[in-house]
Each structure stands twice: as C-alpha cells, then as structure tokens.
Design a protein around this motif. Structure first.
Motif, PDB file in Angstrom:
ATOM      1  N   GLY A  65      42.396  59.729  33.646  1.00 33.25           N
ATOM      2  CA  GLY A  65      41.668  58.816  34.531  1.00 33.25           C
ATOM      3  C   GLY A  65      42.483  58.201  35.657  1.00 33.25           C
ATOM      4  N   ARG A  66      43.616  58.785  35.990  1.00 32.76           N
ATOM      5  CA  ARG A  66      44.515  58.211  37.008  1.00 32.76           C
ATOM      6  C   ARG A  66      43.816  58.007  38.361  1.00 32.76           C
ATOM      7  N   ASP A  67      43.015  58.985  38.773  1.00 35.25           N
ATOM      8  CA  ASP A  67      42.339  58.867  40.066  1.00 35.25           C
ATOM      9  C   ASP A  67      41.382  57.680  40.103  1.00 35.25           C
ATOM     10  N   LEU A  68      40.784  57.361  38.976  1.00 31.93           N
ATOM     11  CA  LEU A  68      39.899  56.196  38.925  1.00 31.93           C
ATOM     12  C   LEU A  68      40.678  54.892  39.079  1.00 31.93           C
ATOM     13  N   ILE A  69      41.850  54.839  38.491  1.00 35.62           N
ATOM     14  CA  ILE A  69      42.682  53.637  38.624  1.00 35.62           C
ATOM     15  C   ILE A  69      43.149  53.495  40.072  1.00 35.62           C
ATOM     16  N   ILE A  70      43.542  54.599  40.685  1.00 35.93           N
ATOM     17  CA  ILE A  70      43.945  54.566  42.100  1.00 35.93           C
ATOM     18  C   ILE A  70      42.768  54.095  42.955  1.00 35.93           C
ATOM     19  N   TRP A  71      41.584  54.608  42.660  1.00 33.22           N
ATOM     20  CA  TRP A  71      40.374  54.187  43.380  1.00 33.22           C
ATOM     21  C   TRP A  71      40.167  52.675  43.244  1.00 33.22           C
ATOM     22  N   ALA A  72      40.339  52.161  42.050  1.00 33.54           N
ATOM     23  CA  ALA A  72      40.141  50.730  41.816  1.00 33.54           C
ATOM     24  C   ALA A  72      41.182  49.898  42.565  1.00 33.54           C
ATOM     25  N   ILE A  73      42.442  50.279  42.448  1.00 30.93           N
ATOM     26  CA  ILE A  73      43.513  49.519  43.113  1.00 30.93           C
ATOM     27  C   ILE A  73      43.346  49.554  44.627  1.00 30.93           C
ATOM     28  N   THR A  74      43.083  50.729  45.193  1.00 27.57           N
ATOM     29  CA  THR A  74      42.933  50.814  46.654  1.00 27.57           C
ATOM     30  C   THR A  74      41.697  50.051  47.121  1.00 27.57           C
ATOM     31  N   GLY A  75      40.643  50.025  46.316  1.00 31.38           N
ATOM     32  CA  GLY A  75      39.457  49.254  46.685  1.00 31.38           C
ATOM     33  C   GLY A  75      39.742  47.768  46.765  1.00 31.38           C
ATOM     34  N   ILE A  76      40.501  47.284  45.822  1.00 29.73           N
ATOM     35  CA  ILE A  76      40.871  45.863  45.813  1.00 29.73           C
ATOM     36  C   ILE A  76      41.815  45.554  46.969  1.00 29.73           C
ATOM     37  N   VAL A  77      42.824  46.404  47.142  1.00 36.23           N
ATOM     38  CA  VAL A  77      43.826  46.159  48.186  1.00 36.23           C
ATOM     39  C   VAL A  77      43.195  46.185  49.575  1.00 36.23           C
ATOM     40  N   THR A  78      42.394  47.198  49.875  1.00 36.04           N
ATOM     41  CA  THR A  78      41.813  47.281  51.221  1.00 36.04           C
ATOM     42  C   THR A  78      40.871  46.120  51.501  1.00 36.04           C
ATOM     43  N   TYR A  79      40.055  45.757  50.513  1.00 32.01           N
ATOM     44  CA  TYR A  79      39.151  44.621  50.716  1.00 32.01           C
ATOM     45  C   TYR A  79      39.948  43.361  51.031  1.00 32.01           C
ATOM     46  N   ARG A  80      40.978  43.106  50.240  1.00 34.77           N
ATOM     47  CA  ARG A  80      41.752  41.872  50.435  1.00 34.77           C
ATOM     48  C   ARG A  80      42.571  41.908  51.724  1.00 34.77           C
ATOM     49  N   LEU A  81      43.022  43.087  52.124  1.00 36.37           N
ATOM     50  CA  LEU A  81      43.735  43.197  53.401  1.00 36.37           C
ATOM     51  C   LEU A  81      42.807  42.904  54.572  1.00 36.37           C
ATOM     52  N   VAL A  82      41.644  43.532  54.548  1.00 41.39           N
ATOM     53  CA  VAL A  82      40.691  43.325  55.638  1.00 41.39           C
ATOM     54  C   VAL A  82      40.224  41.874  55.647  1.00 41.39           C
ATOM     55  N   ARG A  83      39.970  41.333  54.488  1.00 44.12           N
ATOM     56  CA  ARG A  83      39.528  39.936  54.390  1.00 44.12           C
ATOM     57  C   ARG A  83      40.602  38.983  54.898  1.00 44.12           C
ATOM     58  N   ARG A  84      41.841  39.310  54.628  1.00 41.81           N
ATOM     59  CA  ARG A  84      42.959  38.476  55.076  1.00 41.81           C
ATOM     60  C   ARG A  84      43.026  38.433  56.597  1.00 41.81           C
ATOM     61  N   ASN A  85      42.760  39.560  57.228  1.00 45.90           N
ATOM     62  CA  ASN A  85      42.874  39.652  58.685  1.00 45.90           C
ATOM     63  C   ASN A  85      41.605  39.226  59.417  1.00 45.90           C
ATOM     64  N   ALA A  86      40.474  39.338  58.765  1.00 52.75           N
ATOM     65  CA  ALA A  86      39.208  38.978  59.416  1.00 52.75           C
ATOM     66  C   ALA A  86      38.259  38.436  58.355  1.00 52.75           C
ATOM     67  N   ALA A  87      38.502  37.223  57.928  1.00 59.46           N
ATOM     68  CA  ALA A  87      37.790  36.653  56.785  1.00 59.46           C
ATOM     69  C   ALA A  87      36.267  36.679  56.941  1.00 59.46           C
ATOM     70  N   ARG A  88      35.768  36.417  58.124  1.00 59.26           N
ATOM     71  CA  ARG A  88      34.313  36.367  58.304  1.00 59.26           C
ATOM     72  C   ARG A  88      33.727  37.688  58.769  1.00 59.26           C
ATOM     73  N   LYS A  89      34.582  38.641  59.070  1.00 58.71           N
ATOM     74  CA  LYS A  89      34.106  39.896  59.644  1.00 58.71           C
ATOM     75  C   LYS A  89      34.415  41.103  58.756  1.00 58.71           C
ATOM     76  N   VAL A  90      34.357  40.917  57.456  1.00 57.56           N
ATOM     77  CA  VAL A  90      34.618  42.028  56.552  1.00 57.56           C
ATOM     78  C   VAL A  90      33.412  42.959  56.606  1.00 57.56           C
ATOM     79  N   PRO A  91      33.636  44.221  56.978  1.00 58.69           N
ATOM     80  CA  PRO A  91      32.519  45.170  57.016  1.00 58.69           C
ATOM     81  C   PRO A  91      31.857  45.302  55.644  1.00 58.69           C
ATOM     82  N   SER A  92      30.559  45.496  55.664  1.00 63.49           N
ATOM     83  CA  SER A  92      29.803  45.554  54.408  1.00 63.49           C
ATOM     84  C   SER A  92      30.258  46.705  53.512  1.00 63.49           C
TER      85      SER A  92
END
Length: 141
Positions: A65-92
């Motif tokens: 299940g390694r690819d699923l864990i990578i999917w989960a980690i990258t999903g969290i990281v990208t969301y938080r990165l985008v949110r950090r840079n544009a808190a009110r403008k996070v794409p849906s």
C-alpha cells in the motif's frame, strides 16, 4: 536549494503541484514544506499506528500500500502549502482531495478500508494464571 523530504520525493509532490512552484521556493518556503511533511507524517502515523506497523510504512521497505500512503501525504502537504500561501484562495480541487485523504485515513483507522499495509509483529503475550487458590481442606471439620 533542494527540499529534504523525509518520506515523499519531489516527483511525488509534482503529481499534485507544478514543478515550478516547488523549484522556485525560497528558503523560508523550503523549511515550511519540510515542516509540513513532518506534520503530515505525524498525522498519518497517529491514524494508523494501532493497526499497522508505521515503522515499516515510513521506511524505505517495499510494501503493497505504499502508493496510497504517498497519495495521503502529498494530499496533506499540497493542501497545507497552498493554504499557507493563499489562505482564502485555496482551489476547491485541493480542498476536495484533502477531505478525501482525511476520510480515507479515518476509514483505514476504523477498519472500513484495508490498504494491505504492513501489520505489526505479533507480540507474544504471556498468559496470566488466575483463579482461586483456596485450600478447601482447611474448611473440613
């Protein structure tokens, strides 16, 4: 400067965000990205540690299940990165993927999903003897 990821790679992250976004990061952004990945790993570990061997999951060992864990980690990281840079403008799309990751992690934690991750080693449990050691002969008159 390159980002020193603990678990994911730059290529993994590029599946969700543009390479230019990663490559043009300043030192402050690099440090934040490394911290966000560390926090994402801690979150995933907290969800999975009771059912799976998180030591193996976050090592270099190959597993199903390694690819699923990578999917989960990258999903969290990208969301938080985008949110950090544009808190009110996070794409849906980022919000939706982040919510999917959280739902999946909760389903795995609750046993509703089985991603075939490494199971913890069986710990030999010693049987505890219990009962009554009363000597009935003491009560005979």
């Amino acid at each position: 400067m390159a980002i020193n990821f603990q678990f994911i790679t730059k290529d993994d992250l590029e599946t969700r965000v543009f390479e230019q976004f990663i490559d043009e990061s300043e030192q402050e952004d690099i440090e934040a990205t490394e911290a966000i990945e560390k926090q994402a790993i801690a979150l995933v570990k907290s969800k999975l540690r009771k059912r799976f061997d998180v030591g193996i999951i976050f090592s270099d060992a190959p597993y199903e299940g390694r690819d699923l864990i990578i999917w989960a980690i990258t999903g969290i990281v990208t969301y938080r990165l985008v949110r950090r840079n544009a808190a009110r403008k996070v794409p849906s799309d980022f919000v939706k993927e982040y919510d999917e990751v959280k739902e999946w992690l909760n389903a795995v934690r609750d046993g509703k999903e089985n991603p075939e991750l490494p199971l913890p080693e069986e710990v030999e449990q010693k049987l505890v003897n219990w009962g009554n050691s009363t000597n009935q002969d003491l009560y005979n008159y």
